[in-house]
Write a protein that holds these residues in place. Structure first.
Motif, PDB file in Angstrom:
ATOM      1  N   SER A 195     -72.324 103.639 -21.003  1.00 35.52           N
ATOM      2  CA  SER A 195     -72.386 102.639 -22.077  1.00 35.52           C
ATOM      3  C   SER A 195     -71.725 101.367 -21.588  1.00 35.52           C
ATOM      4  O   SER A 195     -70.951 101.374 -20.626  1.00 35.52           O
ATOM      5  CB  SER A 195     -71.722 103.150 -23.355  1.00 35.52           C
ATOM      6  OG  SER A 195     -70.374 103.504 -23.119  1.00 35.52           O
ATOM      7  N   THR A 197     -70.366  97.186 -22.873  1.00 34.22           N
ATOM      8  CA  THR A 197     -70.168  96.089 -23.824  1.00 34.22           C
ATOM      9  C   THR A 197     -70.311  94.774 -23.085  1.00 34.22           C
ATOM     10  O   THR A 197     -69.619  94.524 -22.086  1.00 34.22           O
ATOM     11  CB  THR A 197     -68.785  96.166 -24.480  1.00 34.22           C
ATOM     12  OG1 THR A 197     -68.664  97.393 -25.201  1.00 34.22           O
ATOM     13  CG2 THR A 197     -68.592  95.009 -25.455  1.00 34.22           C
ATOM     14  N   PRO A 210     -81.968 102.548 -23.289  1.00 33.81           N
ATOM     15  CA  PRO A 210     -80.950 102.739 -24.325  1.00 33.81           C
ATOM     16  C   PRO A 210     -81.166 104.025 -25.110  1.00 33.81           C
ATOM     17  O   PRO A 210     -82.292 104.466 -25.311  1.00 33.81           O
ATOM     18  CB  PRO A 210     -81.109 101.506 -25.215  1.00 33.81           C
ATOM     19  CG  PRO A 210     -82.512 101.055 -24.990  1.00 33.81           C
ATOM     20  CD  PRO A 210     -82.834 101.382 -23.568  1.00 33.81           C
ATOM     21  N   THR A 214     -78.327  98.489 -29.947  1.00 35.38           N
ATOM     22  CA  THR A 214     -77.080  97.816 -29.607  1.00 35.38           C
ATOM     23  C   THR A 214     -76.337  97.450 -30.884  1.00 35.38           C
ATOM     24  O   THR A 214     -76.937  97.028 -31.873  1.00 35.38           O
ATOM     25  CB  THR A 214     -77.382  96.553 -28.781  1.00 35.38           C
ATOM     26  OG1 THR A 214     -78.028  96.948 -27.568  1.00 35.38           O
ATOM     27  CG2 THR A 214     -76.133  95.768 -28.465  1.00 35.38           C
ATOM     28  N   ASP A 221     -71.194  93.115 -27.744  1.00 36.12           N
ATOM     29  CA  ASP A 221     -72.228  94.028 -28.224  1.00 36.12           C
ATOM     30  C   ASP A 221     -72.264  95.234 -27.289  1.00 36.12           C
ATOM     31  O   ASP A 221     -72.327  95.077 -26.062  1.00 36.12           O
ATOM     32  CB  ASP A 221     -73.598  93.342 -28.229  1.00 36.12           C
ATOM     33  CG  ASP A 221     -73.653  92.164 -29.189  1.00 36.12           C
ATOM     34  OD1 ASP A 221     -72.973  92.218 -30.224  1.00 36.12           O
ATOM     35  OD2 ASP A 221     -74.362  91.188 -28.879  1.00 36.12           O
ATOM     36  N   THR A 223     -73.891  98.939 -25.976  1.00 36.41           N
ATOM     37  CA  THR A 223     -75.115  99.723 -25.853  1.00 36.41           C
ATOM     38  C   THR A 223     -74.796 101.026 -25.140  1.00 36.41           C
ATOM     39  O   THR A 223     -74.112 101.024 -24.111  1.00 36.41           O
ATOM     40  CB  THR A 223     -76.188  98.968 -25.051  1.00 36.41           C
ATOM     41  OG1 THR A 223     -76.454  97.713 -25.682  1.00 36.41           O
ATOM     42  CG2 THR A 223     -77.477  99.771 -24.972  1.00 36.41           C
TER      43      THR A 223
END
Length: 664
Positions: A195, A197, A210, A214, A221, A223
């Protein structure tokens, strides 16, 4: 006895008595009789060798890449503790060092900092291995289930420290730099959920897909991506950017392919439909050439930047690329770098799917061996040049001009008189792409471009022997086109390459290759040009390719006349071994202050070379600054300007044009 006679007798006696002493003297470092010599301490126990068994559980790795001002990535990982490690009382974690595509131990362990390990919420004391500095010993207990790990990647703040991967507008996340993994397992047997940011509002491009949408996370943000093996994670880097654009460029007959564009400024993203179509043609031409796909989707990650560090790195389902911000907006000037995408895309077949057996490794800390890089990189360099022309990323003439530069440049490498091409496959480990004082004599990673010339030679010979019914395209389909749709690595050895060539066109290919790989000599392998109906010549006018190449590197290339590549400010970037400049004592990093009594300028140097070509002209005089020292040198060169070009050989088949023509 007189005094002087007595003194002489005494001295003579001393000398005679001392002689046996000198003869019997011993090395002061040697032990006295009975004295013991030091012996080495035993090495610590080796790190557990990787085994092809599943790692229990799934790791997680989260990267916070929002600290752009300080160029710091913050990482949190969780790693399950296997029962056997808990029983043993120790777990060893590795930082990846042997990164695929770099062909050497380039892991950025020096940027790794702030390691904190917790077991059940309690901080535990780790120790670094005293031999393998990329290995960390972590104590665990029978009650240990999961380790929580935090650390930081202190990425370079300038290119003086290394490749810049964080700028105000673009971030390049390479997962091998932001994760640890457990020793003792093949990395294809370790699963991980990644993951990330990124700053709020940024987009990203990666071969990862993904797991959900998000969502906002602090100032950024976040994901989460689908779980993959650690092999696949390391092979799936990510670009994130403030200014991004994604364009689908597949032809809808195969797996989806995307051009993921990121730029320092949004105006750099303004690609025309015709420019996008050339990239779409690259996918078509590669598919026609190799007759297969070895990915379920593919992402070209392309940064149009002056700020992010330059890169061209292959992956199975993606590639990391960077280009001039004017890649699209100055299309008529950026063509020398447009074979980069063709080169890295070819690697999906050659290097990732088909890989030299001694380059395949079970994890990222097992040393690789590079003996077949003249196939891995050399044939990829060949296809990069050819596919760029077949697709229209460059014109046929631009492709020919690039080939002329390659042929001329490598025919001028003095190092070939002592170092065979095969030995240059060791260069990634020997030099690790560091600056070399005399590259033309030391040689570097010549398996790229000289490898390209070897494969051009092979193609021309296949065509000649088969009466133009076969070509290297047939080899490409047979060798790289197996197991369509699979991206499980298919290793090969030298014998496999020879067998595949013989299946296309019978010949003594083993001798053909070994002659070009193992022998030293004066000239590059240029027989392929002649068989293809062309020859290397020199003119007094640079090609448009040479002009654009010089513009891109902010230099002027006079390597075939004086033997210099000179920056626009007069700094010597290269002095070619054995050239007139070399004979005059000029080296790299010196600065030309004046030419024939006039302050240095590129135009002035060109004029001086031209003037010296006239009958009766004197030498070219340069004022040179070397640190704090100034000297004047005279170069008795009168050969005029010389720039490489290809010229047709009359009454011969034009096989080169056939090679560069689009496939249908």
């Amino acid at each position: 006895m007189k005094r002087h006679a007595l003194l002489a007798a005494l001295l003579g006696s001393s000398i005679l008595q001392a002689a046996p002493v000198f003869a019997q003297s011993r090395d002061p470092a040697a032990p006295a009789p009975g004295q013991s010599q030091p012996q080495p301490l035993p090495m610590p126990p080796p790190i557990a060798a990787p085994k092809d068994v599943p790692f229990p559980g799934t790791m997680t790795v989260h990267v916070d890449a929002t600290d752009l001002d300080r160029h710091i990535m913050t990482i949190h990982q969780t790693i399950p503790v296997p029962a056997d490690a808990a029983e043993k009382g120790e777990m060893v974690l590795l930082f990846p060092m042997w990164v695929p595509g770099d062909h050497s131990p380039t892991g950025v362990i020096r940027q790794f900092a702030g390691l904190n390990v917790r077991d059940g919420g309690k901080t535990v004391t780790w120790t670094r291995d005293v031999v393998d500095v990329a290995a960390f010993h972590v104590p665990v207990t029978k009650g240990s289930h999961t380790l929580d790990i935090d650390f930081k990647l202190l990425t370079p703040v300038s290119d003086n420290e290394g490749r810049v991967v964080m700028t105000p507008t673009i971030v390049n996340v390479q997962w091998n730099q932001v994760s640890l993994y457990p020793a003792g397992y093949f990395t294809r047997q370790i699963h991980v959920t990644p993951s990330l940011t990124l700053p709020h509002g940024w987009t990203y491009g990666t071969a990862l897909r993904p797991q959900g949408t998000t969502h906002a996370a602090g100032s950024g943000d976040a994901t989460t991506f689908q779980s993959v093996t650690y092999n696949t994670l390391v092979d799936s880097p990510l670009y994130g950017g403030r200014y991004g654009k994604r364009v689908e460029i597949d032809d809808h007959d195969g797996p989806p392919v995307y051009l993921d564009l990121f730029a320092d400024k949004p105006e750099s993203l303004a690609a025309t439909p015709e420019q996008i179509e050339a990239h779409r043609n690259l996918v078509r031409q590669a598919t026609l050439t190799f007759g297969s796909h070895h990915y379920d989707h593919y992402d070209f990650l392309l940064a149009l930047t002056d700020e992010l560090g330059g890169i061209g790195l292959e992956h199975h389902r993606s590639s990391e690329n960077s280009a001039d911000p004017g890649y699209f907006t100055k299309w008529d000037h950026t063509f020398p770098e447009r074979d980069l995408l063709a080169h890295e895309y070819t690697h999906s077949w050659n290097g990732k799917y088909r890989r030299p057996a001694d380059l395949w490794a079970p994890n990222f800390n097992t040393p690789e061996r590079d003996s077949l890089l003249w196939v891995y990189e050399g044939q990829t360099q060949f296809w990069g040049n050819v596919l760029a022309a077949r697709s229209g990323l460059v014109t046929k003439q631009q492709g020919f001009d690039a080939l002329a530069e390659a042929a001329a440049g490598y025919d001028q490498v003095a190092g070939r008189t002592w170092r065979p091409l095969q030995d240059t496959t060791n260069d990634p480990t020997i030099a690790q792409r560091s600056v070399q004082s005399w590259r033309s004599f030391q040689r570097s990673e010549d398996y790229y471009v000289e490898g390209q010339l070897v494969w051009l030679d092979a193609d021309s010979l296949i065509r000649q022997l088969s009466h133009d019914t076969k070509s290297i395209d047939d080899f490409a389909k047979a060798f790289f086109g197996t197991n369509d749709g699979s991206y499980v690595v298919s290793p090969y050895r030298f014998e496999d390459v020879v067998a595949a060539l013989n299946a296309v066109q019978p010949y003594d290919w083993a001798k053909f290759l070994r002659d070009r790989l193992d022998h030293t000599g004066v000239h590059a392998p240029l027989d392929g040009l002649a068989r293809d109906g062309w020859r290397l010549v020199f003119t007094d006018k640079p090609s448009s390719f040479a002009k654009a190449l010089d513009s891109g590197r902010h230099a002027m290339g006079e390597r075939y006349s004086l033997g210099l590549i000179v920056g626009h400010d007069g700094t010597i970037k290269q002095s070619i071994w054995g050239s007139p400049a070399f004979d005059a004592g000029l080296t790299r990093d010196e600065k030309i202050l004046a030419v024939n009594g006039e302050t240095f300028s590129g135009e002035g140097l060109t004029d001086a070379i031209t003037s010296a070509h006239a009958p009766g002209a004197g030498p070219i005089t340069l004022v040179i600054k070397d640190g704090t020292h100034i000297r004047t040198v005279s170069i008795p060169y009168h050969g005029g300007l010389r720039y490489p070009s290809l010229e047709r050989i009359p009454n011969t088949p034009d096989r080169l044009s056939t090679l560069y023509a689009p496939r249908h």
